[in-house]
Scaffold this motif. Sequence first.
Motif, PDB file in Angstrom:
ATOM      1  N   ARG A 148       0.822  -1.201   0.000  1.00 46.26           N
ATOM      2  CA  ARG A 148       0.000   0.000   0.000  1.00 46.26           C
ATOM      3  C   ARG A 148       0.864   1.262   0.000  1.00 46.26           C
ATOM      4  N   PHE A 149       1.945   1.221   0.800  1.00 43.71           N
ATOM      5  CA  PHE A 149       2.841   2.386   0.842  1.00 43.71           C
ATOM      6  C   PHE A 149       3.501   2.620  -0.513  1.00 43.71           C
ATOM      7  N   VAL A 150       3.995   1.526  -1.134  1.00 37.91           N
ATOM      8  CA  VAL A 150       4.641   1.674  -2.440  1.00 37.91           C
ATOM      9  C   VAL A 150       3.657   2.210  -3.469  1.00 37.91           C
ATOM     10  N   ALA A 151       2.422   1.682  -3.451  1.00 39.70           N
ATOM     11  CA  ALA A 151       1.417   2.148  -4.403  1.00 39.70           C
ATOM     12  C   ALA A 151       1.086   3.621  -4.177  1.00 39.70           C
ATOM     13  N   ASP A 152       0.894   3.994  -2.902  1.00 35.95           N
ATOM     14  CA  ASP A 152       0.565   5.398  -2.603  1.00 35.95           C
ATOM     15  C   ASP A 152       1.710   6.323  -2.993  1.00 35.95           C
ATOM     16  N   ALA A 153       2.948   5.930  -2.628  1.00 32.59           N
ATOM     17  CA  ALA A 153       4.097   6.783  -2.953  1.00 32.59           C
ATOM     18  C   ALA A 153       4.274   6.918  -4.464  1.00 32.59           C
ATOM     19  N   SER A 154       4.127   5.803  -5.179  1.00 37.97           N
ATOM     20  CA  SER A 154       4.269   5.858  -6.637  1.00 37.97           C
ATOM     21  C   SER A 154       3.187   6.724  -7.257  1.00 37.97           C
ATOM     22  N   HIS A 155       1.968   6.592  -6.733  1.00 39.39           N
ATOM     23  CA  HIS A 155       0.872   7.385  -7.293  1.00 39.39           C
ATOM     24  C   HIS A 155       1.101   8.878  -7.040  1.00 39.39           C
ATOM     25  N   GLU A 156       1.567   9.203  -5.845  1.00 33.88           N
ATOM     26  CA  GLU A 156       1.804  10.610  -5.528  1.00 33.88           C
ATOM     27  C   GLU A 156       2.952  11.187  -6.346  1.00 33.88           C
ATOM     28  N   LEU A 157       3.902  10.344  -6.740  1.00 31.91           N
ATOM     29  CA  LEU A 157       5.038  10.836  -7.533  1.00 31.91           C
ATOM     30  C   LEU A 157       4.669  11.066  -8.993  1.00 31.91           C
ATOM     31  N   ARG A 158       3.603  10.408  -9.469  1.00 30.80           N
ATOM     32  CA  ARG A 158       3.281  10.500 -10.887  1.00 30.80           C
ATOM     33  C   ARG A 158       2.936  11.924 -11.305  1.00 30.80           C
ATOM     34  N   ALA A 159       2.150  12.619 -10.478  1.00 33.27           N
ATOM     35  CA  ALA A 159       1.731  13.976 -10.849  1.00 33.27           C
ATOM     36  C   ALA A 159       2.917  14.934 -10.967  1.00 33.27           C
ATOM     37  N   PRO A 160       3.786  15.061  -9.935  1.00 28.57           N
ATOM     38  CA  PRO A 160       4.923  15.982 -10.107  1.00 28.57           C
ATOM     39  C   PRO A 160       5.883  15.549 -11.208  1.00 28.57           C
ATOM     40  N   LEU A 161       6.039  14.240 -11.410  1.00 32.88           N
ATOM     41  CA  LEU A 161       6.909  13.788 -12.500  1.00 32.88           C
ATOM     42  C   LEU A 161       6.320  14.156 -13.857  1.00 32.88           C
ATOM     43  N   THR A 162       5.004  14.013 -13.982  1.00 35.97           N
ATOM     44  CA  THR A 162       4.367  14.420 -15.237  1.00 35.97           C
ATOM     45  C   THR A 162       4.550  15.912 -15.476  1.00 35.97           C
ATOM     46  N   GLN A 163       4.392  16.711 -14.432  1.00 38.96           N
ATOM     47  CA  GLN A 163       4.606  18.157 -14.578  1.00 38.96           C
ATOM     48  C   GLN A 163       6.049  18.465 -14.953  1.00 38.96           C
ATOM     49  N   LEU A 164       6.991  17.779 -14.291  1.00 38.65           N
ATOM     50  CA  LEU A 164       8.402  18.002 -14.594  1.00 38.65           C
ATOM     51  C   LEU A 164       8.718  17.618 -16.035  1.00 38.65           C
ATOM     52  N   HIS A 165       8.150  16.494 -16.484  1.00 37.21           N
ATOM     53  CA  HIS A 165       8.387  16.063 -17.856  1.00 37.21           C
ATOM     54  C   HIS A 165       7.800  17.065 -18.854  1.00 37.21           C
ATOM     55  N   THR A 166       6.623  17.567 -18.550  1.00 40.86           N
ATOM     56  CA  THR A 166       5.989  18.553 -19.445  1.00 40.86           C
ATOM     57  C   THR A 166       6.811  19.826 -19.512  1.00 40.86           C
ATOM     58  N   ARG A 167       7.276  20.308 -18.349  1.00 34.79           N
ATOM     59  CA  ARG A 167       8.108  21.524 -18.349  1.00 34.79           C
ATOM     60  C   ARG A 167       9.423  21.299 -19.104  1.00 34.79           C
ATOM     61  N   ALA A 168       9.999  20.107 -18.947  1.00 31.49           N
ATOM     62  CA  ALA A 168      11.226  19.825 -19.681  1.00 31.49           C
ATOM     63  C   ALA A 168      10.970  19.833 -21.182  1.00 31.49           C
ATOM     64  N   GLN A 169       9.841  19.295 -21.602  1.00 29.04           N
ATOM     65  CA  GLN A 169       9.504  19.317 -23.028  1.00 29.04           C
ATOM     66  C   GLN A 169       9.336  20.753 -23.528  1.00 29.04           C
TER      67      GLN A 169
END
Length: 431
Positions: free
Chosen positions: A181-202
């Motif tokens: 549950r912790f791994v799933a929650d942590a991974s899910h929470e990381l997806r949004a900022p990573l997506t934003q970071l990837h978009t800004r890098a693009q």
Amino acid sequence: MTPERAALGRARWSITARLTLLTTVIVLLIECLIYLITANMRDNDTRRDLLWTVEHSSISSPPACTWLVVARDGVVAGTPGLPAGFPLAGSLLAADVPRFEEVHRDGQDYSVLTQRRGDEVVQVVYDERFHVLERRNLLFAFGVALLLTALAVAAVVATASRFLCEKAIAPLNDALARQRRFVADASHELRAPLTQLHTRAQLLARKANALDCPEALAAEMQRLVNGTRQLGDVVDDILSSALSGEQPRTDLVDLADLAGEVVAAEDARAAETGLLLEVRHEPGQFLVLGAESALRRVVTALVDNAIGHTPTGGAVVVAVEAPTPDTVRLSVRDSGVGFDQADERALFERFTRGANGRGKRFGIGLSLVREVVEAHHGTVTAEGAPGAGAVFTVDLPAVRPAIPLPRAEAASVARAAIYWAKGAGVHIARR
């Protein structure tokens, strides 16, 4: 069924089988002992009955299942109905001492006692058919008892072991559930900022191209885009694995391209630490079947380990080749501190850390490398010597037929063509 449940089931059935086998063997030994004691007692009873018959019975009135033969002054007389083959003439002539014999005639077993009684010789023939039937019935009863015991023990042990195993494994299941549950929650929470970071890098990469920025800056921006995308892939793999317990899907992966991407991503760090980082391979494709993100982590961990253990002025060479038609080999060679070959096995154990590594190291990378490589049905080995560098080699099954397509080899650095004469004296030439 989860892996934990499957492991619990295997352990439970193993316990049941072992205890059932042990109990069955013990019962079988007890039954054998009882049978031997019973057979010995029955034989002693038969001997006593034969001795009593010799002393007290006559030809005309022998006990049931018994025949008498009396020899006196050369005249032999016997009970009517004496079985064929009797009397035993040789025993009648040598009856100075009591003589017990087991005789088999026409499919029947007989016990025979020949003994002198006064001035005559008496031979008693006893039919053993009822004793044989009794022994067979006893063996049948023992067999049924053994089978019922095995079934009862198996049922009881299976029920008890299931109950006890469930009780014992409950805290572990709870801990694993919390961890998942912790791994799933942590991974899910990381997806949004990573997506934003990837978009800004693009966006930054597009602006850099639009503003005609220097080529080196545009290339670094593109590497940043690739890095954020790859990091997002890793997080997605972890999230999928935590939610479903399944391994990431497999694809055709060109190990040479993968090595080139990793080396390009690590080029800046290598330059900062004063290392020569290079990738080498022949033209063509080096295809394996696997999870691209997991294999990228393998190459990244090996390159990171090599950089972390190579001093300034050293070199790290990543080579991809096909030593056989069925194998693709990736090797990472460095000119660093090396290691004692006797410690090779320990290198891939969790939390094993080298004493001379650069930066903060946790001893997890090489352990994960081994796990991923073995999950891809490959092998990983290490060779080295103290002060003479090390080489880590990964062999993976090749995808056949290979598709040889000529292409330009990816180079990781644009620095000197001839490297380093200090220390081990390794020479690396750029192509």
